[in-house]
Design a protein around this motif. Structure first.
Motif, PDB file in Angstrom:
ATOM      1  N   VAL A  37       0.855  -1.191   0.000  1.00 61.11           N
ATOM      2  CA  VAL A  37       0.000   0.000   0.000  1.00 61.11           C
ATOM      3  C   VAL A  37       0.891   1.241   0.000  1.00 61.11           C
ATOM      4  CG1 VAL A  37      -1.940  -1.130   1.157  1.00 61.11           C
ATOM      5  CG2 VAL A  37      -0.223   0.032   2.527  1.00 61.11           C
ATOM      6  N   ALA A  38       0.374   2.305  -0.553  1.00 55.03           N
ATOM      7  CA  ALA A  38       1.026   3.622  -0.545  1.00 55.03           C
ATOM      8  C   ALA A  38       2.450   3.588  -1.088  1.00 55.03           C
ATOM      9  CB  ALA A  38       0.986   4.210   0.859  1.00 55.03           C
ATOM     10  N   ALA A  39       2.635   2.916  -2.196  1.00 54.21           N
ATOM     11  CA  ALA A  39       3.979   2.795  -2.773  1.00 54.21           C
ATOM     12  C   ALA A  39       4.501   4.123  -3.327  1.00 54.21           C
ATOM     13  CB  ALA A  39       3.968   1.744  -3.882  1.00 54.21           C
ATOM     14  N   GLY A  40       3.629   5.070  -3.557  1.00 55.36           N
ATOM     15  CA  GLY A  40       4.031   6.334  -4.172  1.00 55.36           C
ATOM     16  C   GLY A  40       5.063   7.138  -3.405  1.00 55.36           C
ATOM     17  N   ILE A  95       5.482  -0.707   2.867  1.00 53.14           N
ATOM     18  CA  ILE A  95       4.299  -0.993   3.678  1.00 53.14           C
ATOM     19  C   ILE A  95       3.599  -2.178   3.027  1.00 53.14           C
ATOM     20  CG2 ILE A  95       2.133  -0.150   4.635  1.00 53.14           C
ATOM     21  CD1 ILE A  95       3.267   2.700   4.367  1.00 53.14           C
ATOM     22  N   ILE A  96       3.736  -3.331   3.641  1.00 55.18           N
ATOM     23  CA  ILE A  96       3.193  -4.572   3.108  1.00 55.18           C
ATOM     24  C   ILE A  96       2.131  -5.076   4.086  1.00 55.18           C
ATOM     25  CG2 ILE A  96       3.708  -6.934   2.382  1.00 55.18           C
ATOM     26  CD1 ILE A  96       5.065  -4.810   0.624  1.00 55.18           C
ATOM     27  N   VAL A 160      -5.958  -0.172   9.242  1.00 52.18           N
ATOM     28  CA  VAL A 160      -7.404  -0.289   9.147  1.00 52.18           C
ATOM     29  C   VAL A 160      -7.766  -1.445   8.215  1.00 52.18           C
ATOM     30  CG1 VAL A 160      -9.499   0.910   8.412  1.00 52.18           C
ATOM     31  CG2 VAL A 160      -7.735   2.137   9.683  1.00 52.18           C
ATOM     32  N   GLU A 161      -6.891  -1.671   7.213  1.00 55.59           N
ATOM     33  CA  GLU A 161      -7.150  -2.752   6.261  1.00 55.59           C
ATOM     34  C   GLU A 161      -6.893  -4.134   6.853  1.00 55.59           C
ATOM     35  OE1 GLU A 161      -5.433  -2.225   2.392  1.00 55.59           O
ATOM     36  OE2 GLU A 161      -5.419  -0.058   2.635  1.00 55.59           O
TER      37      GLU A 161
END
Length: 168
Positions: A37-40, A95-96, A160-161
């Motif tokens: 997530v949020a790889a940017g 973030i994995i 949250v996920e």
């Protein structure tokens, strides 16, 4: 060879080893069904750390070491190792999210939600101070705070996920 060169070589080798470990762990997690997530923001983190370390080589390779700051830096390395051992195969630089996996609440995670980031903040400030570069420590600490604010916000959103989210 100066003590500063030895210290910088140690940190460089440590970071390269951690990148290898992170890639290995990330690949294994993805095979198990995890996703990033949020790889940017990740290129910002890489750029910050590359510039920080390259600049330390450029400005600090021939400087004397401050023994007090060096002790603090070495303590931070012990704490870093504690984080890596605690997270084991779940430690990565990205973030994995591994669906169904509980949040880690052992080791330093008993006390803090993001102990690794606190340690990295310390390292980014303390290593330049070991080399007598307070202006460098201040400049990179300020940039690191901005990058970490982005990173922590993204990581907290990823909690949250997770199905087994546990409030600290």
């Amino acid at each position: 060879m100066t003590l500063a060169v030895l210290l910088l070589a140690f940190v460089t080798a440590e970071r390269l080893g951690e990148l290898w470990l992170a890639r290995r762990n990330t690949a294994a997690l993805l095979v198990r069904g995890a996703y990033e997530v949020a790889a940017g923001h990740y290129p910002l983190i890489v750029a910050l750390h590359v510039l920080w370390l390259a600049g330390l080589w450029g400005f600090g390779w021939d400087r004397p070491l401050d023994p007090g700051w060096l002790v603090i830096f070495l303590v931070l390395q012990v704490l870093r190792a504690w984080v890596l051992v605690t997270l084991g195969p779940r430690w990565t630089t990205r973030i994995i999210v591994l669906p169904g996996a509980p949040r880690v609440t052992t080791g330093p995670y008993r006390f803090l939600t993001h102990p690794n980031y606190l340690i990295v903040m310390g390292e980014i400030a303390v290593l330049p101070l070991c080399l007598g570069l307070p202006w460098y420590a201040l400049a990179f600490s300020a940039v690191n705070l901005v990058v970490l604010a982005i990173r922590i916000r993204a990581e907290n959103a990823s909690f949250v996920e997770m199905r087994d989210f546990i409030t600290p």
